[in-house]
Design an enzyme around this catalytic site. Structure first.
Site, PDB file in Angstrom:
ATOM      1  N   GLU A  93       0.808  -1.229   0.000  1.00  0.00           N
ATOM      2  CA  GLU A  93       0.000   0.000   0.000  1.00  0.00           C
ATOM      3  C   GLU A  93       0.839   1.276   0.000  1.00  0.00           C
ATOM      4  O   GLU A  93       1.694   1.470   0.883  1.00  0.00           O
ATOM      5  CB  GLU A  93      -0.935   0.010   1.212  1.00  0.00           C
ATOM      6  CG  GLU A  93      -1.916   1.179   1.232  1.00  0.00           C
ATOM      7  CD  GLU A  93      -3.101   0.925   2.119  1.00  0.00           C
ATOM      8  OE1 GLU A  93      -3.020   1.246   3.322  1.00  0.00           O
ATOM      9  OE2 GLU A  93      -4.101   0.362   1.624  1.00  0.00           O
ATOM     10  N   LYS A 140       0.887   4.543   1.089  1.00  0.00           N
ATOM     11  CA  LYS A 140       0.167   5.184   2.191  1.00  0.00           C
ATOM     12  C   LYS A 140       1.074   6.231   2.812  1.00  0.00           C
ATOM     13  O   LYS A 140       1.819   5.952   3.763  1.00  0.00           O
ATOM     14  CB  LYS A 140      -0.194   4.097   3.203  1.00  0.00           C
ATOM     15  CG  LYS A 140      -0.865   4.511   4.478  1.00  0.00           C
ATOM     16  CD  LYS A 140      -1.105   3.258   5.323  1.00  0.00           C
ATOM     17  CE  LYS A 140      -1.747   3.550   6.621  1.00  0.00           C
ATOM     18  NZ  LYS A 140      -1.939   2.308   7.444  1.00  0.00           N
ATOM     19  N   LYS A 192      -7.825   2.871  -2.696  1.00  0.00           N
ATOM     20  CA  LYS A 192      -8.111   2.795  -1.262  1.00  0.00           C
ATOM     21  C   LYS A 192      -8.692   4.123  -0.821  1.00  0.00           C
ATOM     22  O   LYS A 192      -8.011   5.137  -0.758  1.00  0.00           O
ATOM     23  CB  LYS A 192      -6.813   2.502  -0.506  1.00  0.00           C
ATOM     24  CG  LYS A 192      -7.015   2.083   0.947  1.00  0.00           C
ATOM     25  CD  LYS A 192      -7.672   0.750   1.022  1.00  0.00           C
ATOM     26  CE  LYS A 192      -7.678   0.059   2.356  1.00  0.00           C
ATOM     27  NZ  LYS A 192      -6.521   0.046   3.180  1.00  0.00           N
ATOM     28  N   GLU A 236     -14.558  -4.754   2.409  1.00  0.00           N
ATOM     29  CA  GLU A 236     -13.821  -4.857   3.674  1.00  0.00           C
ATOM     30  C   GLU A 236     -14.787  -5.071   4.830  1.00  0.00           C
ATOM     31  O   GLU A 236     -15.801  -4.382   4.953  1.00  0.00           O
ATOM     32  CB  GLU A 236     -13.018  -3.584   3.910  1.00  0.00           C
ATOM     33  CG  GLU A 236     -12.215  -3.575   5.199  1.00  0.00           C
ATOM     34  CD  GLU A 236     -11.373  -2.324   5.340  1.00  0.00           C
ATOM     35  OE1 GLU A 236     -10.446  -2.134   4.521  1.00  0.00           O
ATOM     36  OE2 GLU A 236     -11.656  -1.515   6.236  1.00  0.00           O
ATOM     37  N   ASN A 263     -10.315  -6.635   7.884  1.00  0.00           N
ATOM     38  CA  ASN A 263      -9.433  -5.622   8.469  1.00  0.00           C
ATOM     39  C   ASN A 263      -9.194  -5.935   9.944  1.00  0.00           C
ATOM     40  O   ASN A 263     -10.132  -5.935  10.748  1.00  0.00           O
ATOM     41  CB  ASN A 263     -10.046  -4.224   8.315  1.00  0.00           C
ATOM     42  CG  ASN A 263      -8.989  -3.138   8.488  1.00  0.00           C
ATOM     43  OD1 ASN A 263      -7.958  -3.379   9.123  1.00  0.00           O
ATOM     44  ND2 ASN A 263      -9.231  -1.984   7.907  1.00  0.00           N
ATOM     45  N   GLU A 267      -5.927  -7.791   6.162  1.00  0.00           N
ATOM     46  CA  GLU A 267      -5.519  -6.379   6.066  1.00  0.00           C
ATOM     47  C   GLU A 267      -5.099  -5.838   7.424  1.00  0.00           C
ATOM     48  O   GLU A 267      -5.716  -6.165   8.438  1.00  0.00           O
ATOM     49  CB  GLU A 267      -6.699  -5.505   5.577  1.00  0.00           C
ATOM     50  CG  GLU A 267      -7.291  -5.856   4.257  1.00  0.00           C
ATOM     51  CD  GLU A 267      -8.495  -4.966   3.935  1.00  0.00           C
ATOM     52  OE1 GLU A 267      -8.814  -4.049   4.736  1.00  0.00           O
ATOM     53  OE2 GLU A 267      -9.130  -5.186   2.889  1.00  0.00           O
ATOM     54  N   SER A 268      -4.059  -5.037   7.470  1.00  0.00           N
ATOM     55  CA  SER A 268      -3.675  -4.240   8.642  1.00  0.00           C
ATOM     56  C   SER A 268      -2.959  -5.038   9.719  1.00  0.00           C
ATOM     57  O   SER A 268      -3.305  -6.197  10.000  1.00  0.00           O
ATOM     58  CB  SER A 268      -4.889  -3.541   9.295  1.00  0.00           C
ATOM     59  OG  SER A 268      -5.495  -2.636   8.432  1.00  0.00           O
TER      60      SER A 268
HETATM   61  O1  LIG Z   1      -4.098   3.095   8.962  1.00  0.00           O
HETATM   62  C1  LIG Z   1      -4.749   3.864   9.724  1.00  0.00           C
HETATM   63  O2  LIG Z   1      -4.228   4.561  10.612  1.00  0.00           O
HETATM   64  C2  LIG Z   1      -6.230   4.000   9.549  1.00  0.00           C
HETATM   65  C3  LIG Z   1      -6.937   4.841  10.399  1.00  0.00           C
HETATM   66  C4  LIG Z   1      -8.307   4.977  10.214  1.00  0.00           C
HETATM   67  C5  LIG Z   1      -8.961   4.286   9.200  1.00  0.00           C
HETATM   68  C6  LIG Z   1      -8.256   3.441   8.345  1.00  0.00           C
HETATM   69  C7  LIG Z   1      -6.889   3.307   8.512  1.00  0.00           C
HETATM   70  N1  LIG Z   1      -6.142   2.514   7.682  1.00  0.00           N
HETATM   71  C8  LIG Z   1      -6.655   1.997   6.463  1.00  0.00           C
HETATM   72  C9  LIG Z   1      -6.211   0.605   6.339  1.00  0.00           C
HETATM   73  O3  LIG Z   1      -7.013  -0.261   6.402  1.00  0.00           O
HETATM   74  C10 LIG Z   1      -4.732   0.371   6.237  1.00  0.00           C
HETATM   75  O4  LIG Z   1      -4.147   1.449   5.547  1.00  0.00           O
HETATM   76  C11 LIG Z   1      -4.341  -0.904   5.492  1.00  0.00           C
HETATM   77  O5  LIG Z   1      -5.154  -1.985   5.879  1.00  0.00           O
HETATM   78  C12 LIG Z   1      -2.885  -1.225   5.797  1.00  0.00           C
HETATM   79  O6  LIG Z   1      -2.757  -1.353   7.201  1.00  0.00           O
HETATM   80  P1  LIG Z   1      -1.268  -1.341   7.860  1.00  0.00           P
HETATM   81  O7  LIG Z   1      -0.457  -2.411   7.159  1.00  0.00           O
HETATM   82  O8  LIG Z   1      -1.498  -1.650   9.333  1.00  0.00           O
HETATM   83  O9  LIG Z   1      -0.698   0.017   7.634  1.00  0.00           O
END
Ligand SMILES: O=C(O)c1ccccc1NCC(=O)[C@H](O)[C@H](O)COP(=O)(O)O
Length: 268
Positions: free
Chosen positions: A54, A56, A115, A160, A181, A211-212
């Site tokens: 991502e 980001k 996204k 999601e 997520n 995810e995340s």
């Molecule tokens: O990533 C955040 O801080 C966030 C805060 C509020 C709403 C959504 C958010 N993230 C979107 C996502 O779902 C993540 O960018 C994506 O899944 C990647 O997650 P990560 O690998 O933990 O950065």
């Protein structure tokens, strides 16, 4: 949008308020989408963990921001073995943009996910992408119509979810790509056991993505062992400070390869 805003973290409430005010595109888009399933199969065939990396630049839970050229970041992610990319287009809380998405998609040959926090059909027309994210919690009863509207434009909708109830709604809406997520958008806390709890309820015919919160190769292996067909990873790949075993800090290609190679070499 049927969201119980009182249960959302303030940052998420702010994101949704901004999303509801953002306009869509001037004319209906039509997309010739690159297949995510084919990209995942190609990754598996040459021993890579299927990773959606991502772009980001920042987020409500990120300290600081990366202002690298998104095309350079994307090229590094593909060089690191990413099967697909995710590009934030949410401008106010993630420093994303439609322009970033368009430039990245023109520069790579892997599928690219838009996204964002889409809550209305017209917002689908803001940009072309191969996949578009629809967050079950935020679109509520409109989900089936938005899944259909996305498909009518050629997008592959990635729906999601965070709970089994949201998964049931996504399946009822016809979703064939599900992202679970691990981040609770109510408290912004991450728990990998979320995926382990929800994924067993996903039918085999549906592609399921974790995810995340995936920050190490061991996390990646844990999500794959729990049934993830692919992983969506942002912060750990975008990390400009982190150092891997080789001492490489902030190298997006090396960060990506830590995850795409997670099943071909044990973590040092
Ligand atoms: O990533 C955040 O801080 C966030 C805060 C509020 C709403 C959504 C958010 N993230 C979107 C996502 O779902 C993540 O960018 C994506 O899944 C990647 O997650 P990560 O690998 O933990 O950065």
């Amino acid at each position: 949008m049927n969201t119980r805003s009182e249960e959302l973290a303030p940052a998420v409430r702010s994101i949704l308020e901004a999303a509801s005010e953002r306009s869509g595109g001037d004319e209906r888009v039509s997309v010739d989408a690159r297949s995510l399933s084919e990209a995942f199969a190609a990754a598996e065939a040459d021993g890579r963990v299927p990773v959606i990396a991502e772009v980001k630049p920042t987020s409500p839970t990120t300290d600081g921001a990366r202002d690298d050229d998104p095309v350079a970041l994307a090229a590094s992610m593909v060089e690191g073995g990413a099967a697909a990319l995710s590009v934030l287009t949410e401008p106010e809380h993630f420093d994303g943009s439609v322009e970033n998405l368009t430039r990245v998609r023109e520069a790579v040959d892997v599928p690219v996910l838009r996204k964002d926090f889409i809550v209305r059909e017209d917002q689908l027309d803001a940009a072309e992408a191969d996949l578009v994210l629809l967050i079950a919690r935020f679109v509520g009863d409109d989900l089936a119509d938005l899944v259909e509207a996305a498909r009518d434009r050629g997008f592959q909708p990635l729906v999601e979810v965070h709970t089994r109830e949201e998964l049931a709604a996504a399946l009822a809406a016809g979703a064939e790509l599900i992202g679970v997520n691990n981040r609770d958008l109510g408290r912004l806390e991450v728990d990998l056991s979320t995926f382990e709890s929800v994924a067993p309820e996903v039918p085999d015919r549906v592609t399921v993505i974790a995810e995340s919160g995936i920050t190490t190769p061991a996390d990646a292996r844990r999500m794959r062992e729990a049934g993830a067909d692919g992983l969506l990873i942002g912060s750990a790949i975008m990390d400009s400070e982190g150092e891997d075993a080789s001492g490489t800090g902030g190298d997006v290609s090396a960060n990506t390869r830590r995850f795409t190679a997670a099943e071909s070499e044990e973590e040092v």
